[in-house]
Enzyme design. Structure first.
Site, PDB file in Angstrom:
ATOM      1  N   THR A  15      69.695  64.225  37.747  1.00  0.00           N
ATOM      2  CA  THR A  15      68.783  64.194  36.824  1.00  0.00           C
ATOM      3  C   THR A  15      68.698  62.873  36.214  1.00  0.00           C
ATOM      4  OG1 THR A  15      69.043  66.641  36.551  1.00  0.00           O
ATOM      5  CG2 THR A  15      67.914  65.366  34.894  1.00  0.00           C
ATOM      6  N   THR A  67      66.051  76.887  33.625  1.00  0.00           N
ATOM      7  CA  THR A  67      65.925  75.285  34.134  1.00  0.00           C
ATOM      8  C   THR A  67      66.915  74.603  34.878  1.00  0.00           C
ATOM      9  OG1 THR A  67      66.692  74.788  32.031  1.00  0.00           O
ATOM     10  CG2 THR A  67      64.222  74.868  32.536  1.00  0.00           C
ATOM     11  N   GLU A  87      69.046  73.769  38.387  1.00  0.00           N
ATOM     12  CA  GLU A  87      68.658  73.812  39.576  1.00  0.00           C
ATOM     13  C   GLU A  87      66.947  73.891  39.736  1.00  0.00           C
ATOM     14  OE1 GLU A  87      70.484  73.365  42.500  1.00  0.00           O
ATOM     15  OE2 GLU A  87      72.132  72.751  41.135  1.00  0.00           O
ATOM     16  N   ASP A 120      63.231  74.003  37.219  1.00  0.00           N
ATOM     17  CA  ASP A 120      62.425  74.872  36.385  1.00  0.00           C
ATOM     18  C   ASP A 120      61.689  75.899  37.103  1.00  0.00           C
ATOM     19  OD1 ASP A 120      59.486  75.515  35.329  1.00  0.00           O
ATOM     20  OD2 ASP A 120      60.429  75.020  33.671  1.00  0.00           O
TER      21      ASP A 120
END
Length: 659
Positions: free
Chosen positions: A154, A438, A440, A442
């Protein structure tokens, strides 16, 4: 749903015999094929239980150290490796790994999440994206907890859009190294578990560039620390206080021209040869990307299981409290009634309990599918089976995590002011699980993934997750093709064969407790909504509207169709598991739970069924009456139904509420 066939059930007496609750038999039903693994985790949770009290007052730094020590202990005892190959200290059973993770959620959720980062995400990436040399070099230390790591995917500027990550991994042919760089703040790795304090290495997802040519997102192993000190070129910042999970050291990571050996590229799907040539067994870059991500689906399945475990903790606390706490003299003068004897309290808790059992069956189904798809180890699974698994895992995770949020809140309220005390666990359960919706992915994005799979029938075009690609694909078909694919036009014909009343009277004459009726209702809703999505997409494009605008206008319909699809799969899983049980009291109790779940699901969306002619007003009222009857039937067995979760008393906590 009773324990006999549909015909005898329809003719059954209006007042059925009382239900019996055998907690041991119900626990065997819930524990499934991995009962022994779950029991191992339960025993370890008892030893780790003191952290549930300690965490309330520990400063954040001390809490993190305590959590780290417990996570390392899990690895040292060999409890982390169920899904890893035996030659690296594992058990070779992915299904057992998912079961263990779900059970671990009965305890401290910071321990759960940090374990998930270490053994699930970091370890899973090395296992699934690496090759034998990576496995031999890293898995033994990783599985045992000697090497702590991060899963650095991320970025601040790129959430769900992983294909657009900004971090660069450039191959330098002169030095035979990969150079990892964070080009701007939007490309910093963010919210990375294990990063702020403990991570020694990260699996970094970055845009790979070889010979000046970009090849899309790949994964590279990058060292972060040595002997506790952050390495040159790496900058790490603590994310600071969070809503929950304060025992997990989330951090932000920047890379400034960090050089690693070429061999640090996790090269299961693509490699850089000795002469500096990029080579991949999957030529299409989109397909390569989604194949790579598809191997990491276990994380999504595990998060859903964790949410399920947390839901069970909340329900057992609330139900046990409702069986102790008395309030008002409602029925017997001089004796206050138990909370669970009130019809409204039953309405609040028992449908959630029934849904928890239903979702347990759905989770068992997706975990089994995961094990089947990946049981062959590193060889690629059948592509269609993988796509079906990814879709089912995405949808199940969405429903499970939303269920946890709803259940924990309702259970907290059902315990009144006592539920607001930190010692009674609801504050931690609420705060620590909120992010699961959220984690893994949304949930709304995941349901779009489900819908795309349904509309494209897992075709090759499914590789393109871009919304425009989906619109182009669907609008290139005749709407009738989509309808035929969903078999919506055949639905009433099937109903005629299996239900009393046939095609014209199925919603009026079929027994409410007939699982074929219940399933037909959910299937009709799903397929009607899916065909409607196809019609709206095609009509929008035919009118000259831009594909992005069309998709945005239909997005709510897309999400609704996907959710209806997963709701149907959940009920199918519950019905199938109940039907597989031997005749007897336990099956009767499970059947009543299944009926409650099915009818409560239909009742919750009665507006849709009424609008679309699948319910009449009298039939709708009859469903509500039947739900109330089922609540009264299940009330006497509420205690064994939650006891079946198998949460050790010392782990359950909340002594003010449960005694």
């Amino acid at each position: 749903m009773a324990s006999t066939d549909a015909a005898s059930r329809t003719a059954a007496p209006r007042t059925p015999p009382p239900l019996e609750g055998d907690a041991a038999a119900l626990r065997a039903f819930l524990d499934g094929p991995h009962a022994a693994v779950r029991d191992q985790v339960r025993a370890q949770l008892v030893e780790h239980a003191p952290i549930l009290d300690e965490r309330v007052d520990l400063p954040r730094a001390e809490l993190r150290r305590r959590v780290r020590d417990l996570v390392v202990d899990i690895g040292a005892r060999g409890q982390s490796g169920h899904g890893f190959p035996p030659q690296y200290g594992g058990g070779g059973d992915i299904g057992a790994s998912v079961a263990a993770f779900e059970t671990l959620a009965y305890g401290d959720l910071s321990v759960l999440v940090k374990s998930g980062v270490q053994y699930g995400l970091f370890g899973g990436a090395v296992l699934q994206l690496g090759t034998a040399r990576h496995h031999e070099a890293y898995l033994p230390d990783l599985v045992s907890g000697r090497l702590l790591g991060c899963f650095a995917m991320t970025e601040t500027g790129h959430g769900s859009n992983v294909q657009a990550l900004g971090t660069l991994a450039r191959y330098d042919a002169d030095t035979d190294e990969i150079v990892v760089t964070t080009p701007d703040d939007a490309s910093r790795k963010d919210y990375i578990g294990n990063a702020a304090d403990d991570g020694e290495m990260a699996v970094v997802f970055a845009q790979l560039e070889v010979g000046g040519e970009g090849h899309g997102v790949h994964a590279v192993l990058v060292p972060l620390r040595r002997d506790g000190e952050v390495l040159a070129g790496v900058r790490i910042e603590d994310c600071g206080a969070k809503l929950g999970l304060e025992g997990v050291d989330n951090g932000r990571i920047w890379f400034d021209e960090v050089r690693v050996p070429r061999g640090n590229l996790l090269d299961r799907f693509a490699t850089i040869d000795d002469d500096g040539t990029y080579r991949s067994s999957i030529e299409n870059p989109d397909r390569r990307f989604f194949t790579m991500l598809g191997t990491l689906v276990q994380g999504r399945v595990s998060v859903g299981g964790a949410a399920l475990g947390a839901s069970k903790v909340a329900l057992e606390i609330a139900v046990r409290y409702a069986l102790r706490r008395r309030q008002f003299e409602a029925t017997t003068p001089g004796v206050e009634d138990l909370l669970l004897d009130y019809g409204m309290h039953q309405r609040r808790l028992l449908p959630l309990l029934a849904r928890t059992y239903a979702l347990s069956c759905a989770q068992e189904e997706v975990a089994g599918q995961l094990h089947q798809v990946f049981s062959a180890g590193t060889p690629d699974a059948d592509e269609r089976a993988r796509r079906a698994l990814e879709s089912r895992a995405a949808g199940t995770k969405a429903l499970l995590t939303w269920h946890a949020t709803t259940t924990i809140q309702e259970c907290r309220e059902a315990c009144g002011g006592a539920g607001y005390l930190a010692a009674n666990r609801f504050s931690a359960l609420k705060a620590d699980t909120d992010v699961f919706t959220t984690f893994e992915g949304d949930n709304h994005v995941l349901l779009q993934l489900v819908a795309k799979g349904l509309l494209t029938d897992y075709s090759s075009e499914f590789e393109d997750l871009d919304q425009f690609g989906m619109v182009r694909f669907v609008t290139g078909l005749a709407v009738e093709t989509v309808i035929e694919r969903t078999a919506a036009h055949q639905l009433l014909e099937r109903i005629r064969d299996v239900l009393p009343g046939g095609r014209d009277g199925w919603d009026q004459e079929a027994g409410l407790l007939d699982p074929d009726y219940q399933l037909a209702m959910l299937r009709y809703r799903e397929e009607h909504q899916l065909a409607g999505v196809a019609r709206r997409l095609k009509a929008g494009v035919a009118a000259g509207t831009a594909p992005g605008t069309v998709f945005s206008a239909v997005q709510d319909h897309v999400i609704a169709a996907a959710r209806s699809h997963v709701e149907r799969l959940v009920l199918e899983a519950f019905v199938a598991r109940v039907r597989a049980q031997p005749e007897g009291p336990t099956r009767d109790t499970l059947a009543a739970l299944c009926d409650l779940h099915a009818l409560a699901t239909i009742e919750a969306d009665r507006g849709w069924f009424l609008e679309h002619g699948r319910l009449s007003a009298p039939r709708s009222k009859a469903i509500t009456r039947e739900v109330s009857t089922l609540l009264r039937r299940l009330r006497p067995v509420a205690a064994p139904l939650v006891e079946a979760f198998g949460i050790p008393p010392g782990v359950l906590g909340a002594r003010d509420l449960v005694g």
